[in-house]
Write a protein that holds these residues in place. Structure first.
Motif, PDB file in Angstrom:
ATOM      1  N   THR A 119       0.830  -1.199   0.000  1.00 38.50           N
ATOM      2  CA  THR A 119       0.000   0.000   0.000  1.00 38.50           C
ATOM      3  C   THR A 119       0.869   1.254   0.000  1.00 38.50           C
ATOM      4  O   THR A 119       2.066   1.193   0.286  1.00 38.50           O
ATOM      5  CB  THR A 119      -0.933   0.012   1.225  1.00 38.50           C
ATOM      6  OG1 THR A 119      -0.146  -0.011   2.420  1.00 38.50           O
ATOM      7  CG2 THR A 119      -1.863  -1.201   1.204  1.00 38.50           C
ATOM      8  N   ILE A 120       0.243   2.374  -0.308  1.00 34.81           N
ATOM      9  CA  ILE A 120       0.974   3.640  -0.437  1.00 34.81           C
ATOM     10  C   ILE A 120       0.314   4.672   0.476  1.00 34.81           C
ATOM     11  O   ILE A 120      -0.880   4.951   0.343  1.00 34.81           O
ATOM     12  CB  ILE A 120       0.972   4.126  -1.893  1.00 34.81           C
ATOM     13  CG1 ILE A 120       1.658   3.081  -2.787  1.00 34.81           C
ATOM     14  CG2 ILE A 120       1.679   5.486  -2.002  1.00 34.81           C
ATOM     15  CD1 ILE A 120       1.532   3.379  -4.264  1.00 34.81           C
ATOM     16  N   LYS A 121       1.088   5.222   1.367  1.00 35.94           N
ATOM     17  CA  LYS A 121       0.582   6.206   2.316  1.00 35.94           C
ATOM     18  C   LYS A 121       1.156   7.594   2.025  1.00 35.94           C
ATOM     19  O   LYS A 121       2.241   7.719   1.480  1.00 35.94           O
ATOM     20  CB  LYS A 121       0.953   5.807   3.746  1.00 35.94           C
ATOM     21  CG  LYS A 121       0.381   4.480   4.202  1.00 35.94           C
ATOM     22  CD  LYS A 121       0.822   4.172   5.622  1.00 35.94           C
ATOM     23  CE  LYS A 121       0.252   2.853   6.106  1.00 35.94           C
ATOM     24  NZ  LYS A 121       0.677   2.541   7.492  1.00 35.94           N
ATOM     25  N   GLY A 122       0.419   8.599   2.426  1.00 30.67           N
ATOM     26  CA  GLY A 122       0.948   9.951   2.457  1.00 30.67           C
ATOM     27  C   GLY A 122       1.016  10.688   1.138  1.00 30.67           C
ATOM     28  O   GLY A 122       1.341  11.874   1.108  1.00 30.67           O
ATOM     29  N   TYR A 123       0.694  10.009   0.045  1.00 28.46           N
ATOM     30  CA  TYR A 123       0.864  10.628  -1.270  1.00 28.46           C
ATOM     31  C   TYR A 123      -0.089  11.783  -1.508  1.00 28.46           C
ATOM     32  O   TYR A 123       0.202  12.704  -2.279  1.00 28.46           O
ATOM     33  CB  TYR A 123       0.668   9.579  -2.370  1.00 28.46           C
ATOM     34  CG  TYR A 123      -0.732   9.013  -2.415  1.00 28.46           C
ATOM     35  CD1 TYR A 123      -1.702   9.560  -3.246  1.00 28.46           C
ATOM     36  CD2 TYR A 123      -1.084   7.956  -1.591  1.00 28.46           C
ATOM     37  CE1 TYR A 123      -2.985   9.054  -3.255  1.00 28.46           C
ATOM     38  CE2 TYR A 123      -2.364   7.443  -1.608  1.00 28.46           C
ATOM     39  CZ  TYR A 123      -3.311   7.993  -2.440  1.00 28.46           C
ATOM     40  OH  TYR A 123      -4.585   7.495  -2.430  1.00 28.46           O
ATOM     41  N   GLY A 124      -1.268  11.747  -0.868  1.00 29.25           N
ATOM     42  CA  GLY A 124      -2.281  12.759  -1.142  1.00 29.25           C
ATOM     43  C   GLY A 124      -2.867  13.378   0.107  1.00 29.25           C
ATOM     44  O   GLY A 124      -4.029  13.803   0.094  1.00 29.25           O
TER      45      GLY A 124
END
Length: 328
Positions: A119-124
């Motif tokens: 998963t990807i956190k903090g990008y938006g």
């Protein structure tokens, strides 16, 4: 955070067969035009081969053929049932574009069949916080209804809630909630928060969830969807909220008992809801939420800004690079 998942692809847009990555290749299974362009632009000459499927409405049943044996799938919004994942030969890793794969798959079941979900956190964080802020304002001023009525030829004038001096309650306090707290404090709102683990933050008072619901003029949800948080905002908790409160949800629709929320909107217990996420997405035509005058709807687009898109795809490609490096 690591789970298990599966994904899809169809057409090759950006591919470099000469890259020394062995059998490793990735497929972006459901890229919309914007994310297709960003992916092509950020894909480097020394990256593993990347196929971009430019048909974002691919069905789960089409995933095995779309992946065609690729070991890495990049997934934005396509559902991946476990039985379909079993048919995706060679799939080892799924890079999910966001933090909430549970809305689209069962991570634990996928892990059991050897597929790891990244998963990807903090990008938006800023983009989503600005969306929540916008939904809060639109709800407080009733902009959506006035816009609809004026387009229909009706001069509807509506009383509003002045937000300065009011209390914003943040349910969950990660990066997005921190950004929203900054924005809300900037307009003179009192900010209180509840988090599942203890936290402190300048200018924010942390309270119990029941206290937050009882004291907040606006409640904004910022939690991951897990077995523990699913249905957290129950009918009983909605009943405990301040009469005439506003509910904002840019996290996951399943955090809320949707039927109870609709009943509260119809009765006036909730003055308004600003929603970017829903229990079923895309929202079915004729859904009751589309008929209520005191709801402002956004099509799960909170994070879709150029800055967030660049951060998101850049992080996804970094995940792919790490996977190849660790497997080399």
């Amino acid at each position: 955070m690591t789970f298990t998942l599966s994904a899809v692809a169809s057409r090759t847009v950006s591919e470099n067969p000469s890259t020394d990555t062995g059998a490793w290749r990735a497929v972006f299974v459901d890229a919309n035009p914007t994310l297709s362009e960003v992916s092509s632009r950020l894909h480097r000459a020394d990256d593993l081969p990347l196929t971009i499927n430019r048909q974002p409405n691919i069905t789960p049943a089409e995933l095995p053929a779309a992946l065609a044996g690729a070991p890495i799938a990049i997934v934005d919004h396509t559902h991946l049932p476990t039985d379909i994942a079993r048919q995706c030969e060679g799939l080892k890793h799924v890079v999910f574009l966001g933090t909430g794969p549970r809305s689209y798959m069962n991570p634990e079941e996928l892990a059991d069949i050897g597929i790891t979900v990244h998963t990807i956190k903090g990008y938006g964080d800023t983009a989503v916080a600005e969306c929540a802020f916008g939904l809060m304002w639109a709800a407080a001023r009733n902009f959506g209804r006035m816009d609809r009525e004026m387009r229909a030829g009706n001069w509807l004038r509506s009383d509003a809630l002045q937000l300065t001096g009011k209390t914003l309650g943040l349910v969950g306090f990660g990066g997005i909630a921190q950004e929203l707290a900054r924005l809300a404090r900037g307009i003179g709102m009192r900010v209180i928060a509840w988090n599942r683990t203890p936290k402190t933050h300048e200018g924010v008072e942390f309270v119990e969830l029941d206290t937050l619901l009882a004291q907040s003029d606006v409640v904004s949800l910022h939690l991951l969807l897990t077995d523990e948080t699913r249905g957290l905002i129950t009918a009983e908790r909605i009943a405990s909220m301040r009469d005439g409160a506003i509910l904002v949800n840019t996290a996951r629709g399943a955090l809320v008992d949707e039927a109870a929320m609709i009943a509260a909107l119809e009765s006036g217990k909730l003055a308004h809801a600003g929603l970017d996420v829903f229990t079923v997405e895309p929202m079915p035509a004729g859904h009751v939420l589309t008929t209520l005058p005191n709801v402002t709807l956004s099509a799960h687009s909170a994070f879709r800004t150029p800055e967030a898109n660049n951060n998101l795809i850049g992080a996804a490609l970094d995940h792919c690079r790490r996977i190849v490096k660790t497997q080399a």
